[in-house]
Design a protein around this motif. Sequence first.
Motif, PDB file in Angstrom:
ATOM      1  N   UNK A   7       0.805  -1.216   0.000  1.00  0.00           N
ATOM      2  CA  UNK A   7       0.000   0.000   0.000  1.00  0.00           C
ATOM      3  C   UNK A   7       0.842   1.272   0.000  1.00  0.00           C
ATOM      4  N   UNK A   8       2.117   1.150  -0.349  1.00  0.00           N
ATOM      5  CA  UNK A   8       2.946   2.353  -0.538  1.00  0.00           C
ATOM      6  C   UNK A   8       3.602   2.274  -1.912  1.00  0.00           C
ATOM      7  N   UNK A   9       4.134   3.420  -2.373  1.00  0.00           N
ATOM      8  CA  UNK A   9       4.658   3.484  -3.740  1.00  0.00           C
ATOM      9  C   UNK A   9       5.949   2.714  -3.950  1.00  0.00           C
TER      10      UNK A   9
ATOM     11  N   UNK B 290      10.569   8.845  -3.781  1.00  0.00           N
ATOM     12  CA  UNK B 290      10.678   7.429  -4.129  1.00  0.00           C
ATOM     13  C   UNK B 290      12.086   7.116  -4.628  1.00  0.00           C
ATOM     14  N   UNK B 291      12.627   5.979  -4.201  1.00  0.00           N
ATOM     15  CA  UNK B 291      13.912   5.529  -4.726  1.00  0.00           C
ATOM     16  C   UNK B 291      13.637   4.534  -5.847  1.00  0.00           C
TER      17      UNK B 291
ATOM     18  N   UNK C 265      13.634   0.677   8.461  1.00  0.00           N
ATOM     19  CA  UNK C 265      12.622   0.862   7.414  1.00  0.00           C
ATOM     20  C   UNK C 265      11.682  -0.342   7.425  1.00  0.00           C
ATOM     21  N   UNK C 266      10.378  -0.065   7.330  1.00  0.00           N
ATOM     22  CA  UNK C 266       9.410  -1.133   7.526  1.00  0.00           C
ATOM     23  C   UNK C 266       8.989  -1.830   6.226  1.00  0.00           C
ATOM     24  N   UNK C 267       9.296  -1.218   5.076  1.00  0.00           N
ATOM     25  CA  UNK C 267       8.710  -1.753   3.840  1.00  0.00           C
ATOM     26  C   UNK C 267       9.072  -3.207   3.573  1.00  0.00           C
TER      27      UNK C 267
ATOM     28  N   UNK D  91      15.558  -9.838  -9.164  1.00  0.00           N
ATOM     29  CA  UNK D  91      15.135  -8.566  -8.574  1.00  0.00           C
ATOM     30  C   UNK D  91      13.759  -8.635  -7.902  1.00  0.00           C
ATOM     31  N   UNK D  92      13.579  -7.778  -6.900  1.00  0.00           N
ATOM     32  CA  UNK D  92      12.279  -7.638  -6.238  1.00  0.00           C
ATOM     33  C   UNK D  92      11.793  -6.221  -6.502  1.00  0.00           C
ATOM     34  N   UNK D  93      10.572  -6.107  -6.968  1.00  0.00           N
ATOM     35  CA  UNK D  93      10.029  -4.781  -7.228  1.00  0.00           C
ATOM     36  C   UNK D  93       8.921  -4.508  -6.213  1.00  0.00           C
ATOM     37  N   UNK D  94       9.053  -3.412  -5.477  1.00  0.00           N
ATOM     38  CA  UNK D  94       8.023  -3.040  -4.500  1.00  0.00           C
ATOM     39  C   UNK D  94       7.141  -1.999  -5.155  1.00  0.00           C
ATOM     40  N   UNK D  95       5.848  -2.249  -5.211  1.00  0.00           N
ATOM     41  CA  UNK D  95       4.985  -1.271  -5.887  1.00  0.00           C
ATOM     42  C   UNK D  95       3.615  -1.175  -5.255  1.00  0.00           C
ATOM     43  N   UNK D  96       2.890  -0.145  -5.644  1.00  0.00           N
ATOM     44  CA  UNK D  96       1.623   0.175  -4.997  1.00  0.00           C
ATOM     45  C   UNK D  96       0.441  -0.454  -5.735  1.00  0.00           C
TER      46      UNK D  96
END
Length: 500
Positions: free
Chosen positions: A258-260, A275-276, A292-294, A309-314
């Motif tokens: 739920x974050x970008x 955003x990084x 950092x909690x993400x 790779x791991x992609x974190x997205x909203x």
Amino acid sequence: MESVKIMQQAVSVLKFGGTSVGSGERIRNVATIIAQVRQETETDFPVVVVSAMSGVTDQLLRIARHACAAEEEAWRQELVVLRQKHLDAAEKIVQSNERRALPRLLDELESGLVSLEHDVQKLAEAATQGEDVALPTAAVASWGERLSIKLVAAAVRDFGVPAEAITQEIIVTTHPDIDPSQPFGVVVGADPLIEETRANAQALVCPLVEQGIVPIAAGFIGRTITGYITTLGRNGSDYSATVIGAALDCSEVSIYTDVDGVLTADPRLVANARLLPRLSYAEAARLSWFGAKVLHPRTFIPIAHRNIPVRVRNTFRPHNRGTVVGPEGPLPSGAGAITIRRNLALITVESTDLFGAPENAGQVFALAARAGAAPVAICSSSGHHLSFVIEEKSADSVIALVQRDMDTTWKVSCRRNLAACACIGSGFTADPMSPARAGTALARERIPVITQGSSEPGITLIVEEKDSERALRSLHRDLIAPVIPLVRHPTAHEKRREAR
Ligand code: ASP
Ligand code: MG
């Protein structure tokens, strides 16, 4: 073990967390993302991993506690609420005219809910008999994911994309270490077995992918070789996604949350956090170590050495590309982020014998480890002196052990209520001015630096906890994102004063 067909087609894992599947509407939103990815030719075939609907695992563990305490009335009431939550979601999920879709989903949910009730009864019996409750508790806790996969699969099918929930556990785990003194209603995490999981994952997932059916797998849960249901521990679904991804040799794992993505600082504390786009595994590991909690560090264990790779997205803004965490590229990532890790204490161990004392670091750290305290940062050392930061909650036991076990020339002191502000990333290490700028940022705010750690790529400044948020903001402003002052109009009060 039977011989397994190796996955022919490249797959990409999409993982959706509890908030992303928190309601019928949200599950439909998730299904549109999955359908979209399935249609894109440039993205590999999706394999989906999902969490329980938000709040459901907590509820299942409450049910488990009631069951262990023989509070049948209470657990039955909670089950009614849990059942309704899933049935309500089902009604919202099926909207196409496919006549049998809703009855099929409702049937699947009902039979799941009956099995859940069985598992709760079995747990209650185990507790009355004084038997082990850890494994029967895991069985109850697993139902959040067992039910959510059915909802997600139905939602994807509702968009005309073939999808199937995988009802068997994919991850094969060790038998969890059971501690009989464990309180009721707690899940014990088990560890994935790599080879067994690989064979099992390929056997369960390949046939679906080959037929063009999107597999929907349960995160968080697994089973032992002998068939007991296990979990990877609370909040283990990101980890389960990378375990499954590695087992399938996937090209990428997308974690929809739920974050970008990963930001330069906690946006609740720093208004202009950015955003990084890219981070190395090492940077991500340090970020989570320093608060950092993400992403949980164990998420990277299965895939970092494979360079997946791991992609974190909203989930709610799927067009954003998010943050990719991957191997170190030819160029440094340029990332720079600042985190706070709170509730720390600084331990200083000093010898009164300034000249004769040998280095005792090994003994000190061994004692700290015995107290269950890993140094969060090591700040300074010399032959007769060593100082390091640990979690405040272990301070007393470390002090007691040092006093008991080290000879009397050694004195230990402790300073509490501290926090670490960690400036992490190749963006800092590349710039020789960074440490100076960090120091100045805090000096300008009159924030004393208690000590600092220098072993990280980046800078770790230890400050008083009460100063830490202000420190974070000033470091972010001076090292990452200068706030451009807006033209400031005098306030009414100031105008009045000027007029006088
Ligand atoms: N549903 C599990 C939990 O809440 C796993 C997860 O969501 O990560 O702990
Ligand atoms: Mg969850």
